[in-house]
Write an enzyme that holds these catalytic residues in place. Structure first.
Site, PDB file in Angstrom:
ATOM      1  N   ARG A  96      20.812 -43.129 -36.301  1.00  0.00           N
ATOM      2  CA  ARG A  96      20.487 -42.706 -34.932  1.00  0.00           C
ATOM      3  C   ARG A  96      19.710 -43.782 -34.183  1.00  0.00           C
ATOM      4  NH1 ARG A  96      19.432 -36.330 -36.423  1.00  0.00           N
ATOM      5  NH2 ARG A  96      21.474 -35.583 -35.751  1.00  0.00           N
TER       6      ARG A  96
ATOM      7  N   HIS B 102      25.982 -35.904 -36.793  1.00  0.00           N
ATOM      8  CA  HIS B 102      25.455 -34.656 -37.352  1.00  0.00           C
ATOM      9  C   HIS B 102      25.366 -34.816 -38.864  1.00  0.00           C
ATOM     10  CE1 HIS B 102      25.111 -30.396 -38.414  1.00  0.00           C
ATOM     11  NE2 HIS B 102      26.020 -30.653 -39.348  1.00  0.00           N
TER      12      HIS B 102
HETATM   13  P1  GDP Z   1      19.802 -32.182 -36.225  1.00  0.00           P
HETATM   14  O1  GDP Z   1      19.898 -31.334 -37.479  1.00  0.00           O
HETATM   15  O2  GDP Z   1      18.887 -33.376 -36.385  1.00  0.00           O
HETATM   16  O3  GDP Z   1      21.154 -32.572 -35.675  1.00  0.00           O
HETATM   17  O4  GDP Z   1      19.082 -31.292 -35.105  1.00  0.00           O
HETATM   18  P2  GDP Z   1      19.238 -29.761 -34.677  1.00  0.00           P
HETATM   19  O5  GDP Z   1      20.018 -28.975 -35.671  1.00  0.00           O
HETATM   20  O6  GDP Z   1      17.859 -29.288 -34.332  1.00  0.00           O
HETATM   21  O7  GDP Z   1      20.034 -29.823 -33.298  1.00  0.00           O
HETATM   22  C1  GDP Z   1      21.443 -29.894 -33.265  1.00  0.00           C
HETATM   23  C2  GDP Z   1      21.854 -30.865 -32.188  1.00  0.00           C
HETATM   24  O8  GDP Z   1      21.470 -30.328 -30.909  1.00  0.00           O
HETATM   25  C3  GDP Z   1      21.156 -32.224 -32.256  1.00  0.00           C
HETATM   26  O9  GDP Z   1      21.751 -33.131 -33.147  1.00  0.00           O
HETATM   27  C4  GDP Z   1      21.277 -32.689 -30.812  1.00  0.00           C
HETATM   28  O10 GDP Z   1      22.583 -33.203 -30.536  1.00  0.00           O
HETATM   29  C5  GDP Z   1      21.083 -31.392 -30.033  1.00  0.00           C
HETATM   30  N1  GDP Z   1      19.669 -31.195 -29.662  1.00  0.00           N
HETATM   31  C6  GDP Z   1      18.639 -30.842 -30.489  1.00  0.00           C
HETATM   32  N2  GDP Z   1      17.477 -30.754 -29.812  1.00  0.00           N
HETATM   33  C7  GDP Z   1      17.783 -31.046 -28.514  1.00  0.00           C
HETATM   34  C8  GDP Z   1      17.009 -31.093 -27.312  1.00  0.00           C
HETATM   35  O11 GDP Z   1      15.795 -30.860 -27.307  1.00  0.00           O
HETATM   36  N3  GDP Z   1      17.686 -31.421 -26.171  1.00  0.00           N
HETATM   37  C9  GDP Z   1      19.032 -31.687 -26.162  1.00  0.00           C
HETATM   38  N4  GDP Z   1      19.625 -32.002 -24.995  1.00  0.00           N
HETATM   39  N5  GDP Z   1      19.774 -31.632 -27.269  1.00  0.00           N
HETATM   40  C10 GDP Z   1      19.184 -31.333 -28.440  1.00  0.00           C
END
Ligand code: GDP
Length: 144
Positions: A104, A117
């Site tokens: 990332r 992801h």
């Molecule tokens: P990951 O497991 O690191 O991918 O994170 P999460 O499962 O919390 O979130 C899923 C996906 O949602 C992330 O990879 C981002 O693409 C998106 N995302 C997460 N948090 C945010 C946020 O605060 N704002 C926005 N715009 N997208 C987010």
């Protein structure tokens, strides 16, 4: 014992930027075997199902539009301790907070368009691998 597989998606922004090759190279260089791989385009319905846990989040609509906006690469990655090791290789969700040398940090545009992801638990890895791949499409180095 920790599981041996995780599901990754190379997201539309990284595919558009021609980062499929560099990201897969980094994955291989870090000891992961690619056990399944395909280039597909998610429908909105598939993206909504895949990210159903985030349905109530304020960023959900943008995330779904983005994930359905172009091609993605989906892959099953294998190694001992796959989920934790791949999350370390991906780096923090927000690339501004991601460590040097992580996928990332190197390839993400912002917290939403964050290149890849990776599954967050062995249980979800199983569910996510089943979401995209039939048994006949998997070429495992493990016998689990
Ligand atoms: P990951 O497991 O690191 O991918 O994170 P999460 O499962 O919390 O979130 C899923 C996906 O949602 C992330 O990879 C981002 O693409 C998106 N995302 C997460 N948090 C945010 C946020 O605060 N704002 C926005 N715009 N997208 C987010």
């Amino acid at each position: 014992m920790a599981g041996t597989k995780t599901l990754t998606i190379i997201k539309p922004g990284a595919v558009r930027n021609e980062f499929i090759g560099p990201i897969l190279a980094k994955i291989n260089a870090n000891g992961f075997h690619i056990a399944a791989l395909k280039l597909i385009r998610l429908t909105r319905e598939q993206a909504e199902r895949f990210y159903a846990v985030h349905r109530e989040k304020q960023f959900f609509e943008n995330l779904i539009s983005f994930m359905a906006s172009g091609q993605v690469v989906v892959a099953i990655l294998e190694k001992e301790n796959a989920v934790a090791d791949y999350r370390r290789l991906m780096g923090s969700t927000d690339p501004l907070k991601a460590e040097e040398g992580t996928i990332r940090k190197m390839f993400a545009e912002n917290i939403e368009r964050n290149a890849v992801h990776g599954s967050d638990s062995d249980e979800n890895a199983e569910i996510e691998c089943d979401f995209f791949f039939a048994r006949s499409e998997r070429f495992s180095n493990f016998t689990d």
